[in-house]
Write an enzyme that holds these catalytic residues in place. Sequence first.
Site, PDB file in Angstrom:
ATOM      1  N   ARG A 116       0.980  -1.250  -0.255  1.00  0.00           N
ATOM      2  CA  ARG A 116       0.040   0.041   0.000  1.00  0.00           C
ATOM      3  C   ARG A 116       0.974   1.187  -0.194  1.00  0.00           C
ATOM      4  O   ARG A 116       1.499   1.557   1.005  1.00  0.00           O
ATOM      5  CB  ARG A 116      -0.834  -0.027   1.093  1.00  0.00           C
ATOM      6  CG  ARG A 116      -1.909   1.112   1.184  1.00  0.00           C
ATOM      7  CD  ARG A 116      -2.789   0.883   2.647  1.00  0.00           C
ATOM      8  NE  ARG A 116      -3.531   2.000   2.972  1.00  0.00           N
ATOM      9  CZ  ARG A 116      -4.995   2.006   2.405  1.00  0.00           C
ATOM     10  NH1 ARG A 116      -5.372   1.300   1.486  1.00  0.00           N
ATOM     11  NH2 ARG A 116      -5.678   3.228   2.858  1.00  0.00           N
ATOM     12  N   CYS A 156     -16.251   3.394   0.116  1.00  0.00           N
ATOM     13  CA  CYS A 156     -14.971   2.514   0.427  1.00  0.00           C
ATOM     14  C   CYS A 156     -14.457   2.296   1.931  1.00  0.00           C
ATOM     15  O   CYS A 156     -13.836   1.821   2.317  1.00  0.00           O
ATOM     16  CB  CYS A 156     -13.763   2.818  -0.652  1.00  0.00           C
ATOM     17  SG  CYS A 156     -13.377   4.417  -0.629  1.00  0.00           S
ATOM     18  N   GLN A 207     -10.284  -2.772  -3.658  1.00  0.00           N
ATOM     19  CA  GLN A 207     -11.380  -2.330  -3.338  1.00  0.00           C
ATOM     20  C   GLN A 207     -12.478  -2.523  -4.411  1.00  0.00           C
ATOM     21  O   GLN A 207     -13.462  -2.799  -4.150  1.00  0.00           O
ATOM     22  CB  GLN A 207     -11.334  -0.797  -3.065  1.00  0.00           C
ATOM     23  CG  GLN A 207     -12.563  -0.070  -2.816  1.00  0.00           C
ATOM     24  CD  GLN A 207     -12.863  -0.484  -1.178  1.00  0.00           C
ATOM     25  OE1 GLN A 207     -12.285  -0.416  -0.196  1.00  0.00           O
ATOM     26  NE2 GLN A 207     -14.165  -0.978  -1.323  1.00  0.00           N
ATOM     27  N   HIS A 221      -6.731   1.556  -7.074  1.00  0.00           N
ATOM     28  CA  HIS A 221      -7.239   0.627  -5.628  1.00  0.00           C
ATOM     29  C   HIS A 221      -8.043  -0.669  -6.313  1.00  0.00           C
ATOM     30  O   HIS A 221      -9.083  -0.871  -5.995  1.00  0.00           O
ATOM     31  CB  HIS A 221      -8.029   1.578  -4.811  1.00  0.00           C
ATOM     32  CG  HIS A 221      -8.172   1.055  -3.239  1.00  0.00           C
ATOM     33  ND1 HIS A 221      -7.566  -0.113  -2.877  1.00  0.00           N
ATOM     34  CD2 HIS A 221      -8.566   1.721  -2.236  1.00  0.00           C
ATOM     35  CE1 HIS A 221      -7.629  -0.125  -1.558  1.00  0.00           C
ATOM     36  NE2 HIS A 221      -8.389   0.779  -1.296  1.00  0.00           N
ATOM     37  N   ARG A 252     -14.288  -7.127   1.781  1.00  0.00           N
ATOM     38  CA  ARG A 252     -12.683  -6.652   1.300  1.00  0.00           C
ATOM     39  C   ARG A 252     -11.944  -8.182   1.753  1.00  0.00           C
ATOM     40  O   ARG A 252     -10.902  -8.624   1.051  1.00  0.00           O
ATOM     41  CB  ARG A 252     -12.082  -5.673   2.053  1.00  0.00           C
ATOM     42  CG  ARG A 252     -12.577  -4.364   1.749  1.00  0.00           C
ATOM     43  CD  ARG A 252     -11.788  -3.617   0.421  1.00  0.00           C
ATOM     44  NE  ARG A 252     -10.541  -3.836   0.343  1.00  0.00           N
ATOM     45  CZ  ARG A 252      -9.701  -3.176   0.807  1.00  0.00           C
ATOM     46  NH1 ARG A 252     -10.209  -1.836   1.398  1.00  0.00           N
ATOM     47  NH2 ARG A 252      -8.414  -3.256   0.701  1.00  0.00           N
ATOM     48  N   ASP A 279     -16.724   8.573  -2.476  1.00  0.00           N
ATOM     49  CA  ASP A 279     -15.390   8.552  -1.646  1.00  0.00           C
ATOM     50  C   ASP A 279     -15.181   9.842  -0.770  1.00  0.00           C
ATOM     51  O   ASP A 279     -15.715  11.006  -1.299  1.00  0.00           O
ATOM     52  CB  ASP A 279     -14.423   8.220  -2.424  1.00  0.00           C
ATOM     53  CG  ASP A 279     -13.070   7.802  -1.727  1.00  0.00           C
ATOM     54  OD1 ASP A 279     -13.205   7.465  -0.159  1.00  0.00           O
ATOM     55  OD2 ASP A 279     -12.072   7.625  -2.311  1.00  0.00           O
TER      56      ASP A 279
END
Length: 304
Positions: A97, A255, A127, A124, A283, A215
């Site tokens: 990440r 998310c 996700q 991402h 997830r 988001d």
Amino acid sequence: MRHFLEVDDLSAGELQWVLDMSSRASEAAPQVLEGSGVALVFEKASNRTRNSMEMAVRQLGGHPVYIRPEEVGMDVREPAEDIARTLACFHDVIAARVFRHSHLERMAACAAAPVINLLSDDAHPCQAMADLLTVAQCIGLDRTERVAFVGDANNVWRSLAIGCAMAGIPSTLAVPDGYGPSEATLDRIAALGGECMVTDDPAAAATGADVVYTDVWTSMGQEDEQAERLAAFGPYQVTPELMSLAADGAIFLHCLPAHRGEEVAADVIDGPASRIWQQARNRMHAARGLLAFLAGPAQSGAAP
């Protein structure tokens, strides 16, 4: 060596395989990581990403190792390439990440183990896999006529739009001027056969949509832009009135983490259309499916 830096690193058939595997009960997960380590490198902290990945690795029989940023010092203590080469000495999968997508590309270019993008400034994809799994469970991918994203054309939107294109789902993005997607991204979506409409009108995007997604307006690393972004995105809050324009039975996704009263009203994110906790739980399931693919069919050459 197969890596996963963006959703379209999978074929459409492989994407469906991963989603199908993600839908299986964790108790039935193949033990493809038994006796193996998985390195989890975090330049950016995350509640959902760390917990979902650690549990997914354990469910596949592996051993997750969480690595803090100061332990590797990406391009400070060691270049990204040396970090990847070192971790591949001990682990069968490297997941990172990071702030810069280029770090992942450099790691993947030399690592003797699959590299997974847990988040970068460009993408991402983990996700997006959880998002598609949630849509599949709540609506059905083949019954979803449109996904609307209201807000910044950021890494979350980009991976979601690419995933929708691969799943045959049209998408719409409502975004203020100056924050929209690049032509290269729109071309990439089109090359996958996707339909993506971009508008500056949230109502136009949400009307008739089966999924409304948003988001945060200011992502990690953009704190200096917060005041400017709050002003630009003010009209783009997902409110009950905006959700009322969506299709009957539409769901709301985010998310997380969320800022209630900014990008989404509390009545929406905590309301009956919200599926954010199912999405968060997915997830872990999506990570398990992806790891099962990379450590199983992708490594054996028997990928769908």
